[in-house]
Design an enzyme around this catalytic site. Structure first.
Site, PDB file in Angstrom:
ATOM      1  CG  HIS A  64      32.846  15.078  34.339  1.00 36.23           C
ATOM      2  ND1 HIS A  64      32.514  15.410  33.046  1.00 36.23           N
ATOM      3  CD2 HIS A  64      33.829  15.952  34.684  1.00 36.23           C
ATOM      4  CE1 HIS A  64      33.255  16.430  32.631  1.00 36.23           C
ATOM      5  NE2 HIS A  64      34.061  16.772  33.599  1.00 36.23           N
ATOM      6  CG  ASP A  65      30.805   8.416  38.626  1.00 37.63           C
ATOM      7  OD1 ASP A  65      29.582   8.577  38.703  1.00 37.63           O
ATOM      8  OD2 ASP A  65      31.397   7.433  39.076  1.00 37.63           O
ATOM      9  CB  VAL A  68      27.572  14.705  38.418  1.00 36.96           C
ATOM     10  CG1 VAL A  68      26.081  14.702  38.147  1.00 36.96           C
ATOM     11  CG2 VAL A  68      28.276  15.707  37.514  1.00 36.96           C
ATOM     12  N   PRO A 128      32.776  22.319  37.195  1.00 32.55           N
ATOM     13  CG  PRO A 128      35.059  22.117  37.667  1.00 32.55           C
ATOM     14  CD  PRO A 128      33.778  21.330  37.615  1.00 32.55           C
ATOM     15  CG  ASP A 203      51.545  19.007  28.712  1.00 32.69           C
ATOM     16  OD1 ASP A 203      52.250  19.707  27.963  1.00 32.69           O
ATOM     17  OD2 ASP A 203      52.023  18.272  29.594  1.00 32.69           O
ATOM     18  CB  THR A 206      54.640  15.542  27.920  1.00 33.43           C
ATOM     19  OG1 THR A 206      54.212  16.433  28.958  1.00 33.43           O
ATOM     20  CG2 THR A 206      56.121  15.676  27.721  1.00 33.43           C
ATOM     21  CG  ASP A 211      54.761  15.493  32.284  1.00 36.22           C
ATOM     22  OD1 ASP A 211      53.731  16.196  32.337  1.00 36.22           O
ATOM     23  OD2 ASP A 211      55.442  15.389  31.247  1.00 36.22           O
TER      24      ASP A 211
HETATM   25  C1  HEM Z   1      39.556  22.530  38.535  1.00 35.42           C
HETATM   26  C2  HEM Z   1      38.491  22.614  37.790  1.00 35.42           C
HETATM   27  C3  HEM Z   1      38.364  22.006  36.416  1.00 35.42           C
HETATM   28  C4  HEM Z   1      37.894  22.631  35.318  1.00 35.42           C
HETATM   29  C5  HEM Z   1      37.368  24.068  35.250  1.00 35.42           C
HETATM   30  C6  HEM Z   1      37.985  21.694  34.221  1.00 35.42           C
HETATM   31  C7  HEM Z   1      37.599  21.946  32.939  1.00 35.42           C
HETATM   32  C8  HEM Z   1      37.886  21.154  31.850  1.00 35.42           C
HETATM   33  C9  HEM Z   1      37.597  21.496  30.478  1.00 35.42           C
HETATM   34  C10 HEM Z   1      36.886  22.775  30.033  1.00 35.42           C
HETATM   35  C11 HEM Z   1      38.081  20.505  29.695  1.00 35.42           C
HETATM   36  C12 HEM Z   1      38.029  20.435  28.145  1.00 35.42           C
HETATM   37  C13 HEM Z   1      36.646  20.041  27.718  1.00 35.42           C
HETATM   38  C14 HEM Z   1      36.319  20.450  26.306  1.00 35.42           C
HETATM   39  O1  HEM Z   1      37.056  21.237  25.701  1.00 35.42           O
HETATM   40  O2  HEM Z   1      35.274  19.994  25.807  1.00 35.42           O
HETATM   41  C15 HEM Z   1      38.668  19.500  30.565  1.00 35.42           C
HETATM   42  C16 HEM Z   1      39.262  18.341  30.130  1.00 35.42           C
HETATM   43  C17 HEM Z   1      39.747  17.382  30.978  1.00 35.42           C
HETATM   44  N1  HEM Z   1      39.675  17.390  32.350  1.00 35.42           N
HETATM   45 FE1  HEM Z   1      39.137  18.950  33.517  1.00 35.42          FE
HETATM   46  N2  HEM Z   1      38.512  20.513  34.680  1.00 35.42           N
HETATM   47  C18 HEM Z   1      38.761  20.660  36.012  1.00 35.42           C
HETATM   48  C19 HEM Z   1      39.253  19.687  36.859  1.00 35.42           C
HETATM   49  C20 HEM Z   1      39.566  18.414  36.464  1.00 35.42           C
HETATM   50  C21 HEM Z   1      39.863  17.328  37.365  1.00 35.42           C
HETATM   51  C22 HEM Z   1      39.822  17.448  38.893  1.00 35.42           C
HETATM   52  C23 HEM Z   1      40.139  16.238  36.600  1.00 35.42           C
HETATM   53  C24 HEM Z   1      40.504  14.841  36.998  1.00 35.42           C
HETATM   54  C25 HEM Z   1      40.893  14.523  38.205  1.00 35.42           C
HETATM   55  C26 HEM Z   1      40.044  16.653  35.212  1.00 35.42           C
HETATM   56  C27 HEM Z   1      40.327  15.853  34.141  1.00 35.42           C
HETATM   57  C28 HEM Z   1      40.246  16.257  32.823  1.00 35.42           C
HETATM   58  C29 HEM Z   1      40.753  15.472  31.704  1.00 35.42           C
HETATM   59  C30 HEM Z   1      41.529  14.153  31.798  1.00 35.42           C
HETATM   60  C31 HEM Z   1      40.424  16.167  30.546  1.00 35.42           C
HETATM   61  C32 HEM Z   1      40.714  15.738  29.099  1.00 35.42           C
HETATM   62  C33 HEM Z   1      39.598  14.828  28.643  1.00 35.42           C
HETATM   63  C34 HEM Z   1      39.744  14.294  27.228  1.00 35.42           C
HETATM   64  O3  HEM Z   1      40.755  14.491  26.569  1.00 35.42           O
HETATM   65  O4  HEM Z   1      38.796  13.656  26.754  1.00 35.42           O
HETATM   66  N3  HEM Z   1      39.667  17.966  35.173  1.00 35.42           N
HETATM   67  N4  HEM Z   1      38.527  19.915  31.876  1.00 35.42           N
END
Ligand code: HEM
Length: 251
Positions: A64-65, A68, A128, A203, A206, A211
């Site tokens: 996000h950092d 944004v 996104p 996931d 795991t 992985d």
């Molecule tokens: C490709 C487009 C992406 C979309 C549409 C997206 C969307 C989301 C959404 C909707 C969540 C859950 C948030 C919630 O339910 O409140 C999430 C969680 C997460 N996203 Fe993405 N994301 C994307 C790409 C990425 C990328 C590039 C990374 C890191 C390189 C990332 C890392 C994570 C992680 C680690 C979580 C879990 C956070 C937690 O458990 O606190 N995401 N993402």
């Protein structure tokens, strides 16, 4: 509190060092803070031991950092540099990957903190949403200097962390490219109405291991977010998902 006389020159030197625009380097803190890696590793290990989700939280913050604040980041370093080095090869690899049994990279250090905070508008305009389709995802990542391969590889981060029922409800109740058994299991934790803030692993198999199960799940229609499954839905990045699902070290 009394400071020693030698403390002030040191502080001034540190402040001056911080204000200098510099290159990111693996040994950036070698002389100013030689124990940095051990200190950060130990603090992070403690945090993850206390709450395994901390690794995911840190990873997402970097995503996000970088997304944004890309306009500010471009002033000193290119976005790809910021993102792929700082995130891919940076803090996360330095402290968390080994704890999450994941891949390791050499960390390039020395990125300056931002002096401003992004507003909600910036976040909404740059991050996104979970219902985004592949062409829009490719376009958004391209606007940050990242190609489709980067986008699919970085999406593999969803192999750890959690999401909320309100975010994926429509996917398990309405999408037609979802595995019915997977949807049934997920519905146990996400009613058709209410419970928007019930959290569940991205996931299931795991949840804290870095992985390639994320990609293997997509092949079986078991992506939890609509945007995840969109990466394997007969579109232009299907072949990348197949590649990463076949080889745990590729992504
Ligand atoms: C490709 C487009 C992406 C979309 C549409 C997206 C969307 C989301 C959404 C909707 C969540 C859950 C948030 C919630 O339910 O409140 C999430 C969680 C997460 N996203 Fe993405 N994301 C994307 C790409 C990425 C990328 C590039 C990374 C890191 C390189 C990332 C890392 C994570 C992680 C680690 C979580 C879990 C956070 C937690 O458990 O606190 N995401 N993402």
């Amino acid at each position: 509190m009394a400071f020693s006389k030698s403390f002030f020159p040191l502080l001034v030197m540190l402040l001056l060092a911080c204000s200098v625009q510099g290159q990111l380097l693996p040994n950036f803190y070698n002389s100013t803070c030689p124990r940095l890696q051990r200190i950060v590793r130990s603090a992070t290990k403690q945090a993850i031991n206390k709450d395994p989700r901390m690794g995911a939280a840190v990873l997402r913050i970097f995503f996000h950092d970088c997304f944004v604040t890309v306009r500010e980041a471009t002033a000193t370093i290119s976005f790809s540099f910021c993102f792929l080095l700082h995130l891919h090869h940076g803090f996360f690899s330095l402290i968390s990957c080994s704890l999450l049994h994941g891949p390791r990279w050499q960390a390039l250090l020395g990125r300056r903190d931002s002096r401003t905070a992004a507003g909600q508008f910036d976040a909404g305009a740059n991050l996104p949403p979970a219902d985004m389709e592949v062409p829009a995802l490719i376009g958004l990542f391209a606007s940050k200097g990242l190609d489709a391969k980067d986008m699919v590889a970085l999406s593999g981060s969803h192999t750890i962390g959690e999401t909320r029922c309100g975010v994926y409800r429509s996917r398990i109740y309405n999408d037609n490219n979802v595995d019915p058994n997977f949807a049934a299991i997920r519905k146990n934790n996400c009613p058709p109405v209410g419970g928007d803030n019930i959290w569940t692993p991205l996931d299931l198999q795991t949840p804290t291991r870095f992985d390639n199960k994320y990609y293997r799940n997509l092949l079986g229609g078991r992506g939890i977010l609509h945007s995840d499954q969109a990466l394997y839905s007969g579109g232009p990045v299907d072949s990348l998902v197949k590649l990463y699902s076949a080889n745990n070290s590729e992504h």
